[in-house]
Design an enzyme around this catalytic site. Structure first.
Site, short mmCIF file in Angstrom:
data_model
loop_
_atom_site.label_atom_id
_atom_site.label_comp_id
_atom_site.label_asym_id
_atom_site.label_seq_id
_atom_site.Cartn_x
_atom_site.Cartn_y
_atom_site.Cartn_z
N ARG A 121 0.88 -1.19 0.00
CA ARG A 121 0.00 0.00 0.00
C ARG A 121 0.91 1.23 0.00
O ARG A 121 1.70 1.41 0.93
CB ARG A 121 -0.92 0.01 1.22
N HIS B 156 -7.30 0.68 -6.48
CA HIS B 156 -7.54 -0.17 -5.32
C HIS B 156 -8.22 -1.45 -5.84
O HIS B 156 -9.40 -1.68 -5.59
CB HIS B 156 -8.41 0.57 -4.31
N GLN C 42 -10.17 -3.95 -3.53
CA GLN C 42 -11.48 -3.41 -3.14
C GLN C 42 -12.50 -3.69 -4.24
O GLN C 42 -13.62 -4.15 -3.96
CB GLN C 42 -11.36 -1.90 -2.90
N ASP D 145 -17.41 7.22 -1.65
CA ASP D 145 -16.15 7.10 -0.90
C ASP D 145 -15.83 8.50 -0.38
O ASP D 145 -16.45 9.49 -0.81
CB ASP D 145 -15.05 6.57 -1.85
N CYS E 221 -16.66 1.80 0.35
CA CYS E 221 -15.50 0.94 0.64
C CYS E 221 -15.10 1.01 2.11
O CYS E 221 -14.44 0.11 2.61
CB CYS E 221 -14.34 1.34 -0.25
N ARG F 231 -13.96 -8.81 1.36
CA ARG F 231 -12.54 -8.60 1.07
C ARG F 231 -11.74 -9.87 1.39
O ARG F 231 -10.80 -10.23 0.69
CB ARG F 231 -11.98 -7.43 1.90
N1 CP Z 1 -11.56 -0.17 2.23
C1 CP Z 1 -10.29 -0.26 2.65
O1 CP Z 1 -9.35 -0.55 1.89
O2 CP Z 1 -10.13 -0.03 3.97
P1 CP Z 1 -8.76 0.13 4.74
O3 CP Z 1 -8.13 1.42 4.29
O4 CP Z 1 -9.12 0.14 6.20
O5 CP Z 1 -7.86 -1.02 4.39
N1 NVA Z 2 -10.08 6.65 -1.50
C1 NVA Z 2 -9.73 6.24 -0.16
C2 NVA Z 2 -9.97 4.79 0.00
C3 NVA Z 2 -9.67 4.22 1.36
C4 NVA Z 2 -9.90 2.75 1.43
C5 NVA Z 2 -8.27 6.59 0.12
O1 NVA Z 2 -7.42 6.38 -0.75
O2 NVA Z 2 -7.99 7.09 1.21
#
Ligand code: CP
Ligand code: NVA
Length: 320
Positions: A102, A129, A132, A222, A262, A290
């Protein structure tokens, strides 16, 4: 060896198979004890940003499949700061069987994958993502059985989650409508990439959320400021104000339309508590899924018989 960086690289048939495998993994969850397909496998998770769902669902999936996970804080690993990304990727490939990453910049994941000698999974970058999106598609499949011809109205920012879901929908013959303020849609580079991979898809960008939801099967939202955009938060709160998913907007959607997010959610901003808690919301089913899509993904990536450097090192030490 295969990476999982964006759904653009996976065909519709492959995505359907991943969803079918995930559905099987979910059906078998009560007697999952016997399936140890990750025995002896070590998976490193390197996260430059916080996470609840992605981290815990990956670590749980790996544990339930008999593997071991190592969680590494991105800043401590120092990808591209303490040492170069290629050096880090080649070193880790000697020890572990896969890396779940990440990052802030998608370019970090691409560079890491170019040098890694084990599968690399994108656990969220500024652009995509994909894990997701797999969980989202499994959830929609559970609700509607068939996905082809369904419409997802994404109300809010054209961000990483929106991009991956738009790709997934396009690959599975679904319509994707993004309702966003001017200049928060998909950029030209992404649209060109999308068009070149999925030329026949129905991708619509509009600026009126009411128009977007009228024929929606799913209304998705989101946060308005993603991780890494904290300094834009105040400006975005003002610009996105009329894009809130609330009872008034929901009243314009077909009665069967479901609400997805999400998570994490900012209640009172992109979505109201009432809508998030309503009977039409499937957000926790979505979060739960997930786990199963990531199990299916890990098993797919490890089904490749070619040995990684870490596997060869393990075989050598077992014979000594
Ligand atoms: N939806 C999602 O990826 O959540 P987190 O950021 O908690 O992993
Ligand atoms: N768009 C959000 C998603 C979190 C799961 C971010 O990148 O923070």
């Amino acid at each position: 060896m295969r990476h999982f960086l964006t759904l653009l690289d996976w065909s519709g048939a492959e995505i359907r198979r991943l969803l079918a495998d995930a559905a099987k993994a979910k059906a078998k969850r009560k007697n999952a004890k016997g399936i140890k397909s990750l025995a002896n496998r070590v998976v490193a998770l390197i996260f430059e940003k916080p996470s609840l769902r992605t981290r815990v669902s990956f670590e749980t999936a790996i544990a339930q499949l008999g593997g071991t996970s190592l969680f590494l804080v991105g800043q401590e690993v120092g990808l591209g700061t303490r040492e170069t990304i290629p050096d880090c990727a080649r070193t880790l490939s000697e020890y572990v069987d896969a890396v779940v990453l990440r990052t802030f910049r998608h370019a970090t994941i691409e560079e890491f994958a170019a040098y890694a000698r084990c599968p690399v999974i994108n656990a969220l970058s500024d652009c995509y993502h994909p894990c997701q999106a797999l969980g989202d598609l499994l959830t929609m499949q559970e609700i509607f059985t068939t996905l082809q011809g369904r419409t997802v109205a994404f109300v809010g920012d054209g961000n990483n989650v929106a991009r991956s879901l738009a790709i997934g929908c396009g690959k599975l013959g679904m319509r994707f409508v993004l309702a966003c303020p001017q200049s928060y849609g998909f950029d030209q580079a992404f649209l060109e990439l999308y068009q070149s991979h999925i030329p026949d898809s129905e991708l619509i960008i509009c600026h009126d959320p009411r128009e977007a939801v009228t024929s929606a099967d799913v209304i998705y939202t989101d946060v308005w400021a993603s991780m890494g955009q904290e300094n834009e938060r105040e400006r975005r709160l003002k610009q996105f104000r009329s894009y809130q998913v609330n009872e008034e907007l929901l009243a314009l959607a077909p009665p069967h339309a479901r609400i997805m997010h999400c998570l994490p959610a900012h209640r009172g901003e992109e979505i109201t508590s009432e809508v998030l808690e309503s009977e039409r919301s499937v957000v926790f089913q979505q979060a739960g899924n997930r786990l199963y899509v990531q199990k299916a993904l890990l098993q797919w990536l490890f089904s490749d018989k070619k040995s990684s450097p870490a596997a060869k090192n393990r075989e050598r030490s077992a014979h000594r």
